[in-house]
Design an enzyme around this catalytic site. Sequence first.
Site, PDB file in Angstrom:
ATOM      1  N   GLY A  98      42.566  46.680  49.008  1.00  0.00           N
ATOM      2  CA  GLY A  98      41.881  45.291  49.544  1.00  0.00           C
ATOM      3  C   GLY A  98      42.176  44.019  48.485  1.00  0.00           C
ATOM      4  O   GLY A  98      42.025  43.302  48.753  1.00  0.00           O
ATOM      5  N   HIS A 155      35.494  30.002  50.950  1.00  0.00           N
ATOM      6  CA  HIS A 155      35.081  31.155  50.638  1.00  0.00           C
ATOM      7  C   HIS A 155      33.956  30.681  49.561  1.00  0.00           C
ATOM      8  O   HIS A 155      34.111  29.579  49.228  1.00  0.00           O
ATOM      9  CB  HIS A 155      36.110  31.999  49.710  1.00  0.00           C
ATOM     10  CG  HIS A 155      36.753  32.915  50.772  1.00  0.00           C
ATOM     11  ND1 HIS A 155      38.073  32.435  51.497  1.00  0.00           N
ATOM     12  CD2 HIS A 155      36.672  34.353  51.154  1.00  0.00           C
ATOM     13  CE1 HIS A 155      38.502  33.418  52.001  1.00  0.00           C
ATOM     14  NE2 HIS A 155      37.640  34.709  52.067  1.00  0.00           N
ATOM     15  N   HIS A 156      33.194  31.582  49.010  1.00  0.00           N
ATOM     16  CA  HIS A 156      32.143  31.495  48.050  1.00  0.00           C
ATOM     17  C   HIS A 156      32.620  31.110  46.931  1.00  0.00           C
ATOM     18  O   HIS A 156      33.824  31.124  46.556  1.00  0.00           O
ATOM     19  CB  HIS A 156      31.384  32.975  47.671  1.00  0.00           C
ATOM     20  CG  HIS A 156      32.370  33.820  47.573  1.00  0.00           C
ATOM     21  ND1 HIS A 156      32.769  34.204  46.342  1.00  0.00           N
ATOM     22  CD2 HIS A 156      33.114  35.007  48.249  1.00  0.00           C
ATOM     23  CE1 HIS A 156      33.645  35.364  46.030  1.00  0.00           C
ATOM     24  NE2 HIS A 156      33.946  35.474  47.493  1.00  0.00           N
ATOM     25  N   LYS A 159      35.371  33.133  44.275  1.00  0.00           N
ATOM     26  CA  LYS A 159      36.599  33.526  44.403  1.00  0.00           C
ATOM     27  C   LYS A 159      37.680  32.809  43.512  1.00  0.00           C
ATOM     28  O   LYS A 159      37.451  31.749  43.384  1.00  0.00           O
ATOM     29  CB  LYS A 159      37.011  33.266  45.936  1.00  0.00           C
ATOM     30  CG  LYS A 159      38.235  33.678  46.383  1.00  0.00           C
ATOM     31  CD  LYS A 159      38.587  34.060  47.927  1.00  0.00           C
ATOM     32  CE  LYS A 159      39.622  34.525  48.178  1.00  0.00           C
ATOM     33  NZ  LYS A 159      40.080  35.713  47.737  1.00  0.00           N
TER      34      LYS A 159
HETATM   35  P1  NAD Z   1      34.466  41.341  41.762  1.00  0.00           P
HETATM   36  O1  NAD Z   1      35.223  40.411  40.890  1.00  0.00           O
HETATM   37  O2  NAD Z   1      33.153  41.193  42.253  1.00  0.00           O
HETATM   38  O3  NAD Z   1      35.024  42.703  41.674  1.00  0.00           O
HETATM   39  C1  NAD Z   1      36.175  43.314  40.953  1.00  0.00           C
HETATM   40  C2  NAD Z   1      35.812  44.390  40.190  1.00  0.00           C
HETATM   41  O4  NAD Z   1      37.024  45.028  39.650  1.00  0.00           O
HETATM   42  C3  NAD Z   1      35.080  43.953  38.528  1.00  0.00           C
HETATM   43  O5  NAD Z   1      33.800  44.698  38.588  1.00  0.00           O
HETATM   44  C4  NAD Z   1      36.015  44.634  37.606  1.00  0.00           C
HETATM   45  O6  NAD Z   1      35.400  44.691  36.451  1.00  0.00           O
HETATM   46  C5  NAD Z   1      36.846  45.495  38.454  1.00  0.00           C
HETATM   47  N1  NAD Z   1      38.007  45.774  37.551  1.00  0.00           N
HETATM   48  C6  NAD Z   1      38.970  44.815  37.102  1.00  0.00           C
HETATM   49  N2  NAD Z   1      39.914  45.683  36.438  1.00  0.00           N
HETATM   50  C7  NAD Z   1      39.617  46.767  36.518  1.00  0.00           C
HETATM   51  C8  NAD Z   1      40.123  47.930  35.992  1.00  0.00           C
HETATM   52  N3  NAD Z   1      41.279  48.052  35.433  1.00  0.00           N
HETATM   53  N4  NAD Z   1      39.546  49.418  36.482  1.00  0.00           N
HETATM   54  C9  NAD Z   1      38.290  49.281  37.061  1.00  0.00           C
HETATM   55  N5  NAD Z   1      37.947  48.170  37.486  1.00  0.00           N
HETATM   56  C10 NAD Z   1      38.614  47.244  37.153  1.00  0.00           C
HETATM   57  O7  NAD Z   1      35.233  40.772  43.032  1.00  0.00           O
HETATM   58  P2  NAD Z   1      35.290  41.213  44.616  1.00  0.00           P
HETATM   59  O8  NAD Z   1      34.523  40.105  45.221  1.00  0.00           O
HETATM   60  O9  NAD Z   1      34.668  42.675  44.589  1.00  0.00           O
HETATM   61  O10 NAD Z   1      36.768  41.333  45.038  1.00  0.00           O
HETATM   62  C11 NAD Z   1      37.620  42.101  44.714  1.00  0.00           C
HETATM   63  C12 NAD Z   1      39.192  41.820  45.210  1.00  0.00           C
HETATM   64  O11 NAD Z   1      38.910  42.267  46.593  1.00  0.00           O
HETATM   65  C13 NAD Z   1      39.565  40.475  45.252  1.00  0.00           C
HETATM   66  O12 NAD Z   1      40.850  40.425  45.057  1.00  0.00           O
HETATM   67  C14 NAD Z   1      39.063  39.997  46.472  1.00  0.00           C
HETATM   68  O13 NAD Z   1      39.944  38.801  47.047  1.00  0.00           O
HETATM   69  C15 NAD Z   1      39.345  41.232  47.528  1.00  0.00           C
HETATM   70  N6  NAD Z   1      38.681  41.187  48.638  1.00  0.00           N
HETATM   71  C16 NAD Z   1      39.404  41.747  49.774  1.00  0.00           C
HETATM   72  C17 NAD Z   1      38.970  42.096  50.917  1.00  0.00           C
HETATM   73  C18 NAD Z   1      39.726  42.793  52.190  1.00  0.00           C
HETATM   74  O14 NAD Z   1      39.207  42.802  53.199  1.00  0.00           O
HETATM   75  N7  NAD Z   1      40.778  43.101  51.898  1.00  0.00           N
HETATM   76  C19 NAD Z   1      37.571  41.766  51.420  1.00  0.00           C
HETATM   77  C20 NAD Z   1      36.914  40.995  50.282  1.00  0.00           C
HETATM   78  C21 NAD Z   1      37.514  40.865  48.877  1.00  0.00           C
END
Ligand code: NAD
Length: 266
Positions: A98, A155-156, A159
């Site tokens: 995602g 978005h929030h 982002k």
């Molecule tokens: P966030 O920053 O809260 O979470 C991301 C997490 O990934 C962090 O905890 C970070 O420490 C972790 N991370 C980074 N590198 C890592 C690694 N190598 N190993 C393990 N963990 C690692 O962000 P979020 O709001 O949860 O969003 C995450 C992503 O999902 C973004 O790209 C966002 O745009 C996307 N998103 C997609 C959808 C969808 O429906 N496809 C919906 C919401 C968010």
Amino acid sequence: MIRIGITGCAGRMGRMLMAETAGSEGVTLAGGVVRAGNSAEGQDLGVLAGIEPCGVTATTDIAALFDTVDVVIDFTTPGATVDHAGHAADRGKALVIGTTGLDPAQEQALRRAAETAPIVFAANMSLGVNLLLGLTRKVAAALDADFDIEIVETHHRHKVDAPSGTALALGKAAAAGRGVALDAVAQRARDGHTGARRRGDIGFAVLRGGDVVGDHSVVFAGTGERIELTHRAGDRRIYSRGAVRAAVWAAGRAPGLYGMSDVLGL
Ligand code: NAD
């Protein structure tokens, strides 16, 4: 029981995905990984997700995660996602991605990984947005370039990528409806003396603020009339529900790069 592993368990989506998995039938939360150095390492995944303890703790061992589960759900960062796709490819294990904001080379890396593993990759896992993608393509195909297409997203404040992956996917859908490549017509930012709007361009406008989960509108602005297609996300659960559904669909499937339209049968 399909064993699901979650990466980025300390993240906003990671926590939701664990709660969703733990509360869904036919699947079990079998493992979770956090980034090295994250204070959540060693914590119970259930506690991290704000639900009952589940007896499985967060580790930093991504290889072991892929070895012990049937499918991994990954909502992290582009660099981490490409790394995780490599682990999936090495083992032929299913991966649901995602993460947004991947550059063309990173997307190419996913296509390579999908030669040996089933990968579902979607900028938005919600049913409503995936319907919106189909509607956008249809409307764009029905109207000519007398209707200017503009995509607006909010978005929030946390982002980090813009325009959102969903906005870009909507742009691609509109461009496909018109039979053009998005790159040739995308107008991703406007500032200063821009001159008049170029016929056929697809424009993007981005708002960031507060705790908005995600709003997307596609505007078809003609002379004397305007069509607006809008989706508003009120709860991140729409994404985690879609992701778990994608994980169940992907587990054990043939290698390939799939989208949510495949999962949802749209
Ligand atoms: P966030 O920053 O809260 O979470 C991301 C997490 O990934 C962090 O905890 C970070 O420490 C972790 N991370 C980074 N590198 C890592 C690694 N190598 N190993 C393990 N963990 C690692 O962000 P979020 O709001 O949860 O969003 C995450 C992503 O999902 C973004 O790209 C966002 O745009 C996307 N998103 C997609 C959808 C969808 O429906 N496809 C919906 C919401 C968010």
